[in-house]
Motif scaffolding. Structure first.
Motif, PDB file in Angstrom:
ATOM      1  N   ILE A  25     -13.581  -6.044   9.663  1.00 50.89           N
ATOM      2  CA  ILE A  25     -13.066  -5.104  10.657  1.00 50.89           C
ATOM      3  C   ILE A  25     -13.417  -5.584  12.059  1.00 50.89           C
ATOM      4  CG2 ILE A  25     -13.173  -2.738  11.538  1.00 50.89           C
ATOM      5  CD1 ILE A  25     -13.723  -1.809   8.688  1.00 50.89           C
ATOM      6  N   LYS A  26     -14.616  -6.159  12.201  1.00 48.70           N
ATOM      7  CA  LYS A  26     -15.046  -6.660  13.505  1.00 48.70           C
ATOM      8  C   LYS A  26     -14.153  -7.805  13.981  1.00 48.70           C
ATOM      9  CE  LYS A  26     -17.708  -7.468  17.072  1.00 48.70           C
ATOM     10  NZ  LYS A  26     -17.621  -6.590  18.266  1.00 48.70           N
ATOM     11  N   THR A  27     -13.841  -8.728  13.089  1.00 43.54           N
ATOM     12  CA  THR A  27     -13.075  -9.910  13.487  1.00 43.54           C
ATOM     13  C   THR A  27     -11.568  -9.693  13.480  1.00 43.54           C
ATOM     14  OG1 THR A  27     -13.112 -10.750  11.207  1.00 43.54           O
ATOM     15  CG2 THR A  27     -14.873 -11.482  12.682  1.00 43.54           C
ATOM     16  N   ALA A  28     -11.086  -8.830  12.581  1.00 46.66           N
ATOM     17  CA  ALA A  28      -9.641  -8.663  12.421  1.00 46.66           C
ATOM     18  C   ALA A  28      -9.096  -7.395  13.069  1.00 46.66           C
ATOM     19  CB  ALA A  28      -9.264  -8.678  10.937  1.00 46.66           C
ATOM     20  N   GLY A  29      -9.992  -6.490  13.490  1.00 45.09           N
ATOM     21  CA  GLY A  29      -9.533  -5.241  14.089  1.00 45.09           C
ATOM     22  C   GLY A  29      -9.175  -4.206  13.032  1.00 45.09           C
ATOM     23  N   LYS A  30      -8.404  -3.209  13.409  1.00 43.04           N
ATOM     24  CA  LYS A  30      -8.041  -2.125  12.502  1.00 43.04           C
ATOM     25  C   LYS A  30      -7.369  -2.667  11.250  1.00 43.04           C
ATOM     26  CE  LYS A  30      -7.221   1.261  16.208  1.00 43.04           C
ATOM     27  NZ  LYS A  30      -6.207   2.174  16.804  1.00 43.04           N
ATOM     28  N   ARG A  31      -7.824  -2.171  10.090  1.00 43.04           N
ATOM     29  CA  ARG A  31      -7.272  -2.636   8.823  1.00 43.04           C
ATOM     30  C   ARG A  31      -7.216  -1.472   7.825  1.00 43.04           C
ATOM     31  NH1 ARG A  31      -5.565  -6.019  11.340  1.00 43.04           N
ATOM     32  NH2 ARG A  31      -5.572  -8.289  11.065  1.00 43.04           N
ATOM     33  N   SER A  32      -6.207  -1.527   6.951  1.00 38.96           N
ATOM     34  CA  SER A  32      -6.082  -0.538   5.881  1.00 38.96           C
ATOM     35  C   SER A  32      -6.910  -0.995   4.696  1.00 38.96           C
ATOM     36  CB  SER A  32      -4.619  -0.391   5.461  1.00 38.96           C
ATOM     37  OG  SER A  32      -4.164  -1.585   4.837  1.00 38.96           O
ATOM     38  N   ILE A  33      -7.125  -0.098   3.747  1.00 39.39           N
ATOM     39  CA  ILE A  33      -7.876  -0.449   2.546  1.00 39.39           C
ATOM     40  C   ILE A  33      -7.166  -1.552   1.774  1.00 39.39           C
ATOM     41  CG2 ILE A  33      -8.526   0.418   0.250  1.00 39.39           C
ATOM     42  CD1 ILE A  33      -9.390   3.005   1.587  1.00 39.39           C
ATOM     43  N   LEU A  34      -5.842  -1.479   1.681  1.00 36.77           N
ATOM     44  CA  LEU A  34      -5.074  -2.493   0.976  1.00 36.77           C
ATOM     45  C   LEU A  34      -5.245  -3.863   1.628  1.00 36.77           C
ATOM     46  CD1 LEU A  34      -3.016  -3.458  -1.106  1.00 36.77           C
ATOM     47  CD2 LEU A  34      -1.185  -2.674   0.439  1.00 36.77           C
ATOM     48  N   GLU A  35      -5.154  -3.917   2.956  1.00 34.48           N
ATOM     49  CA  GLU A  35      -5.294  -5.177   3.672  1.00 34.48           C
ATOM     50  C   GLU A  35      -6.687  -5.769   3.467  1.00 34.48           C
ATOM     51  OE1 GLU A  35      -4.297  -3.736   7.547  1.00 34.48           O
ATOM     52  OE2 GLU A  35      -2.282  -4.591   7.487  1.00 34.48           O
ATOM     53  N   MET A  36      -7.706  -4.911   3.477  1.00 32.71           N
ATOM     54  CA  MET A  36      -9.073  -5.394   3.289  1.00 32.71           C
ATOM     55  C   MET A  36      -9.271  -5.913   1.869  1.00 32.71           C
ATOM     56  SD  MET A  36     -11.528  -2.823   5.502  1.00 32.71           S
ATOM     57  CE  MET A  36     -10.613  -1.279   5.357  1.00 32.71           C
ATOM     58  N   ALA A  37      -8.717  -5.208   0.892  1.00 33.81           N
ATOM     59  CA  ALA A  37      -8.834  -5.639  -0.504  1.00 33.81           C
ATOM     60  C   ALA A  37      -8.176  -6.998  -0.706  1.00 33.81           C
ATOM     61  CB  ALA A  37      -8.207  -4.598  -1.418  1.00 33.81           C
ATOM     62  N   GLN A  38      -7.010  -7.180  -0.111  1.00 41.53           N
ATOM     63  CA  GLN A  38      -6.296  -8.455  -0.243  1.00 41.53           C
ATOM     64  C   GLN A  38      -7.057  -9.584   0.445  1.00 41.53           C
ATOM     65  OE1 GLN A  38      -2.498  -7.346   1.449  1.00 41.53           O
ATOM     66  NE2 GLN A  38      -1.622  -6.794  -0.552  1.00 41.53           N
ATOM     67  N   LYS A  39      -7.602  -9.312   1.620  1.00 36.23           N
ATOM     68  CA  LYS A  39      -8.320 -10.338   2.372  1.00 36.23           C
ATOM     69  C   LYS A  39      -9.614 -10.746   1.679  1.00 36.23           C
ATOM     70  CE  LYS A  39      -9.065 -12.919   6.040  1.00 36.23           C
ATOM     71  NZ  LYS A  39      -8.203 -14.064   6.396  1.00 36.23           N
ATOM     72  N   LEU A  40     -10.325  -9.770   1.112  1.00 35.43           N
ATOM     73  CA  LEU A  40     -11.618 -10.050   0.495  1.00 35.43           C
ATOM     74  C   LEU A  40     -11.504 -10.432  -0.973  1.00 35.43           C
ATOM     75  CD1 LEU A  40     -13.700  -7.141   2.088  1.00 35.43           C
ATOM     76  CD2 LEU A  40     -13.649  -9.543   2.779  1.00 35.43           C
ATOM     77  N   GLY A  41     -10.315 -10.239  -1.544  1.00 37.68           N
ATOM     78  CA  GLY A  41     -10.106 -10.604  -2.941  1.00 37.68           C
ATOM     79  C   GLY A  41     -10.820  -9.693  -3.922  1.00 37.68           C
ATOM     80  N   ILE A  42     -10.903  -8.403  -3.576  1.00 38.98           N
ATOM     81  CA  ILE A  42     -11.523  -7.425  -4.472  1.00 38.98           C
ATOM     82  C   ILE A  42     -10.578  -6.241  -4.635  1.00 38.98           C
ATOM     83  CG2 ILE A  42     -13.883  -8.083  -3.868  1.00 38.98           C
ATOM     84  CD1 ILE A  42     -14.000  -5.798  -1.906  1.00 38.98           C
ATOM     85  N   SER A  43     -10.928  -5.325  -5.525  1.00 33.90           N
ATOM     86  CA  SER A  43     -10.038  -4.202  -5.811  1.00 33.90           C
ATOM     87  C   SER A  43     -10.050  -3.168  -4.690  1.00 33.90           C
ATOM     88  CB  SER A  43     -10.452  -3.528  -7.117  1.00 33.90           C
ATOM     89  OG  SER A  43     -11.697  -2.871  -6.970  1.00 33.90           O
ATOM     90  N   GLU A  44      -8.952  -2.429  -4.588  1.00 32.16           N
ATOM     91  CA  GLU A  44      -8.882  -1.354  -3.605  1.00 32.16           C
ATOM     92  C   GLU A  44      -9.942  -0.301  -3.893  1.00 32.16           C
ATOM     93  OE1 GLU A  44      -4.108  -1.391  -3.624  1.00 32.16           O
ATOM     94  OE2 GLU A  44      -5.005   0.220  -2.434  1.00 32.16           O
ATOM     95  N   MET A  45     -10.229  -0.066  -5.156  1.00 33.47           N
ATOM     96  CA  MET A  45     -11.230   0.926  -5.533  1.00 33.47           C
ATOM     97  C   MET A  45     -12.610   0.545  -4.994  1.00 33.47           C
ATOM     98  SD  MET A  45     -12.262   2.333  -9.327  1.00 33.47           S
ATOM     99  CE  MET A  45     -10.550   2.879  -9.589  1.00 33.47           C
ATOM    100  N   ALA A  46     -12.938  -0.766  -5.084  1.00 32.34           N
ATOM    101  CA  ALA A  46     -14.234  -1.237  -4.581  1.00 32.34           C
ATOM    102  C   ALA A  46     -14.320  -1.070  -3.067  1.00 32.34           C
ATOM    103  CB  ALA A  46     -14.442  -2.697  -4.969  1.00 32.34           C
ATOM    104  N   VAL A  47     -13.224  -1.408  -2.368  1.00 32.99           N
ATOM    105  CA  VAL A  47     -13.203  -1.254  -0.914  1.00 32.99           C
ATOM    106  C   VAL A  47     -13.318   0.221  -0.537  1.00 32.99           C
ATOM    107  CG1 VAL A  47     -11.821  -1.534   1.186  1.00 32.99           C
ATOM    108  CG2 VAL A  47     -11.868  -3.351  -0.533  1.00 32.99           C
ATOM    109  N   ARG A  48     -12.574   1.067  -1.228  1.00 30.52           N
ATOM    110  CA  ARG A  48     -12.568   2.494  -0.912  1.00 30.52           C
ATOM    111  C   ARG A  48     -13.962   3.102  -1.042  1.00 30.52           C
ATOM    112  NH1 ARG A  48      -8.185   5.413  -0.532  1.00 30.52           N
ATOM    113  NH2 ARG A  48      -6.986   3.886  -1.737  1.00 30.52           N
ATOM    114  N   LYS A  49     -14.689   2.662  -2.067  1.00 30.10           N
ATOM    115  CA  LYS A  49     -16.042   3.172  -2.293  1.00 30.10           C
ATOM    116  C   LYS A  49     -16.938   2.881  -1.092  1.00 30.10           C
ATOM    117  CE  LYS A  49     -20.097   2.404  -5.226  1.00 30.10           C
ATOM    118  NZ  LYS A  49     -20.640   1.634  -6.377  1.00 30.10           N
ATOM    119  N   HIS A  50     -16.880   1.651  -0.598  1.00 30.22           N
ATOM    120  CA  HIS A  50     -17.725   1.278   0.535  1.00 30.22           C
ATOM    121  C   HIS A  50     -17.222   1.893   1.836  1.00 30.22           C
ATOM    122  CE1 HIS A  50     -20.361  -1.523  -1.560  1.00 30.22           C
ATOM    123  NE2 HIS A  50     -19.301  -2.012  -2.187  1.00 30.22           N
TER     124      HIS A  50
END
Length: 217
Positions: A25-50
């Motif tokens: 988020i710091k380097t890429a700016g505003k991001r959705s859960i889907l975008e973060m999951a795709q970028k980090l290569g993890i599930s949306e559920m894992a991102v949503r939890k954090h």
């Protein structure tokens, strides 16, 4: 770099999913859960939890982005508390001292102070850059900026060097005294013995990162 959160110490720079989300988020700016999951290569559920935990702790906040088609998208960004997890240096004292200097009628000395600081830093690193090629100097500069907390990224595009800094340890001071930004630009130019350095964007001006385009014939 540590931050206390209740009885828990937070570390930015480690490889936990929580830290990776904050850094993204710091380097890429505003991001959705889907975008973060795709970028980090993890599930949306894992991102949503954090994300839920980080939002609850006040490190991030969300906003709704309306779209021409489909459902609105929720985007996440750092709060001021979240920004403070990343390196900042003596911001309040620096601003106060420089403001006092200006109010005493010595504003002309501020530019000289930053110029002298730039020259001192160049001299300090001369032994590391002596006899080095441009690419070698660029690598050394990137390592120095990383150690100083600037979160640098270097890319070569169409024969030009693009240097981005995603964190500014002096942001509050730079917002008040633009001489810091000019001094940083001159430091990069002199450190690399570059022909020209242009500033494409600046965090002190409200941009998402400091972006320098470095030209070397």
């Amino acid at each position: 770099m540590n931050k206390e959160k209740g009885g828990e110490v937070m570390h930015i720079g480690e490889t936990s999913t929580r830290d990776m989300i904050l850094r993204l988020i710091k380097t890429a700016g505003k991001r959705s859960i889907l975008e973060m999951a795709q970028k980090l290569g993890i599930s949306e559920m894992a991102v949503r939890k954090h994300i839920q935990s980080l939002e609850k702790d006040g490190f991030i906040t969300s906003s709704i982005q309306r779209q021409t088609k489909g459902r609105p998208s929720k985007l996440y960004q750092l709060t001021a508390k979240g920004e403070d997890l990343f390196p900042k240096k003596y911001k309040q004292l620096s601003v106060e001292l420089l403001t006092e200097l200006k109010s005493m009628g010595h504003g002309h000395l501020i530019a000289e102070l930053f110029s002298r600081r730039k020259s001192r830093l160049i001299h300090q690193y001369e032994f590391q850059t002596a006899g080095k090629s441009f690419s070698e100097k660029l690598h050394i500069l990137e390592e120095l900026l990383l150690l100083e907390g600037f979160m640098p990224e270097v890319r070569i595009e169409e024969g030009q060097v693009h240097l981005k800094e995603f964190n500014c340890p002096y942001i509050e001071t730079a917002e008040e005294f633009k001489q810091i930004c000019r001094s940083e630009k001159e430091f990069i130019k002199d450190f690399l013995s570059a022909d020209k350095v242009d500033i494409k964007s600046c965090m002190a001006a409200g941009d998402g990162c400091c972006h320098y385009i470095i030209k070397q014939d």
